[in-house]
Enzyme design. Sequence first.
Site, PDB file in Angstrom:
ATOM      1  N   GLY A 153       0.826  -1.204   0.000  1.00  0.00           N
ATOM      2  CA  GLY A 153       0.000   0.000   0.000  1.00  0.00           C
ATOM      3  C   GLY A 153       0.856   1.248   0.000  1.00  0.00           C
ATOM      4  O   GLY A 153       1.912   1.263  -0.614  1.00  0.00           O
ATOM      5  N   GLU A 154       0.382   2.305   0.655  1.00  0.00           N
ATOM      6  CA  GLU A 154       1.062   3.610   0.764  1.00  0.00           C
ATOM      7  C   GLU A 154       1.046   4.395  -0.550  1.00  0.00           C
ATOM      8  O   GLU A 154       1.396   5.565  -0.572  1.00  0.00           O
ATOM      9  CB  GLU A 154       2.534   3.459   1.193  1.00  0.00           C
ATOM     10  CG  GLU A 154       2.755   2.789   2.523  1.00  0.00           C
ATOM     11  CD  GLU A 154       4.236   2.718   2.899  1.00  0.00           C
ATOM     12  OE1 GLU A 154       5.090   3.220   2.151  1.00  0.00           O
ATOM     13  OE2 GLU A 154       4.540   2.150   3.973  1.00  0.00           O
TER      14      GLU A 154
END
Lengths: 357, 357
Positions: free
Chosen positions: B316-317
């Site tokens: 993610g991120e």
Amino acid sequence: MSLEKIISQIKPRDQTAMQAAQARQDTLTKPQGSLGRLEALSIQLAGITGRAIPTINEKVIITMAGDHGVVAEGVSAYPQEVTPQMVLNFLTGGAAINVLARHVGARVVIVDMGVASDVPVREGLVVKKIARGTANLAKGPAMTREQGTESILSGVEIVEAEIARGADIIGTGDMGIGNTTPSAAIACALMKQHPKEIAGRGTGVDDEGLKRKIDAIERALNVNQPNANDGLDVLAKVGGFEIGGLAGVMLGAAAHGKPVMVDGFISTAAAMIAVTIAPQCRDYLIAAHRSKERGHGLMLDWLGLNPLLDFDLRLGEGTGAALGISMAEAACKILAEMATFGEAGVSEKDIKDIASS
Amino acid sequence: MSLEKIISQIKPRDQTAMQAAQARQDTLTKPQGSLGRLEALSIQLAGITGRAIPTINEKVIITMAGDHGVVAEGVSAYPQEVTPQMVLNFLTGGAAINVLARHVGARVVIVDMGVASDVPVREGLVVKKIARGTANLAKGPAMTREQGTESILSGVEIVEAEIARGADIIGTGDMGIGNTTPSAAIACALMKQHPKEIAGRGTGVDDEGLKRKIDAIERALNVNQPNANDGLDVLAKVGGFEIGGLAGVMLGAAAHGKPVMVDGFISTAAAMIAVTIAPQCRDYLIAAHRSKERGHGLMLDWLGLNPLLDFDLRLGEGTGAALGISMAEAACKILAEMATFGEAGVSEKDIKDIASS
């Protein structure tokens, strides 16, 4: 310089560096393994370079051009004049490889390995013309064994010069009207596959052209009987000058501990020659992408390489390699630049306690 | 500003610009279609931006953080404290998204959409705390419908500010311990799938944790009965604040004719909410990658998006979005910077004659 000497210099990947890279990945502020192929790539690059934290600054793509006598069989959608025209396009910066190389910050080195006509000498062109195109491989050997050796050693020499100038990674690329035909012939010879399983439409040949191409490869294999255990024999009988040169680039880079980002169909055929000559070379090769050209997936499987991208590219020039180089650079930066749990004040202990609970 | 107004501003892709981009691609010095997905992407970007030759200069990744009451069910391998710790890591530049955003030349905007604790205010942090974490969705609605609307409108506001600053493309990213659980719940609600088919190990939960996660999602769907025809209802009952925010980012970008590079599992759940609210938003979404998280491929299929990369990422991120943005930029540069046959002196006529013979 001899080919034997180069081959003897290719060492296995550095296991200590790989273990150190793996250990560092596991301290970085992310769940272990969560960056997937980027992590694996960083560890592979550590092993190739012998550095626990490898860096990629200088990026070079070596794009080699050559012509092919087999075009007389009507195997390509384009006339042979396009080879030098595209070389000029490379030198003036208007081709796809120029655009993508600029995008990823790579320098492109263009090599005339055996274009049939004269290419006007311009800055950025390296001339290693082994001959003015190969002979028609459907009727006999594409080149002599000596020319095969010469093409490989030219590739070694060129890559050594780039490494001396500081290259951290080498991308491969090709230009040569008709060169999916020798590439497919090489794959058929080494994998014992029928041309129907390997040959594709190249730059866009029609059904009749594809039939002629398959037929030409069949005749090439029958008339030449290449020895699958002898990479040089396969290259000489059914290969091409730019393919030999690219095999030399791969062997030379491996001998100097530099990673090679292998482009598409033609570069992969060159990789098959390089790996047949020196199996340990394989450790230094990264497959940039799976091309749309028919047999490419099988060829990558034979090499044991898992391509980074699957973009339906079928252009060559090193275009896929350029994109792949950017991924390799990203992988190295992750390893070098991310904060560890300790540095970032993210409690590693809590995490481990919970994760293992 | 109302959600209805934003939705009404989302237009279909500009067919005239797409046709012009396709026509230009076909004049560039390469066989037509030989750059595969890069060509298709450039045409899609032309349609999104309404420009025959789109350019991507300003690249912005919006990474939104939030906490989740469902962590009380033991669904994550990490404790909730890691959410603000990682937000701080983002703000000091040590996380994976910082490294990859720097690599591709993108700016990262970090948004606190609903972290449970206080995040020290630092430069680069946008605070839109809807609440201190959602309620436990396994026991009732994660948030009120009003909070759902507020989270979406916050996302719209943030993306509009970035577009006003010049953003040409928006990448999405997320941070939030436990947030694969609401994301999987959203996917199950909208696709009518069983949680077993969608829920994965997230940041690395063990077998027992995965069972708890699947069980929590089942209970969430039973207790809340989200209405699959009402994206806001699904978001409010089983979503999260960062997920709502990201859906708003997508709706806002689409309303302003800007492309969105959708990251992995959580961003894709947000995309499903956005597309349920405004189906025409889909045209503006590009899937960066197929994540290793279990249901992600099915979710992308549901959206009709074909991911660019398959790198086994599960972080993610916005990490996958960063890599995808570089591909979108490459695609635009191909269209803008390559020479045409005429410019390069490569004879188009010869080629066409031969190709069609």
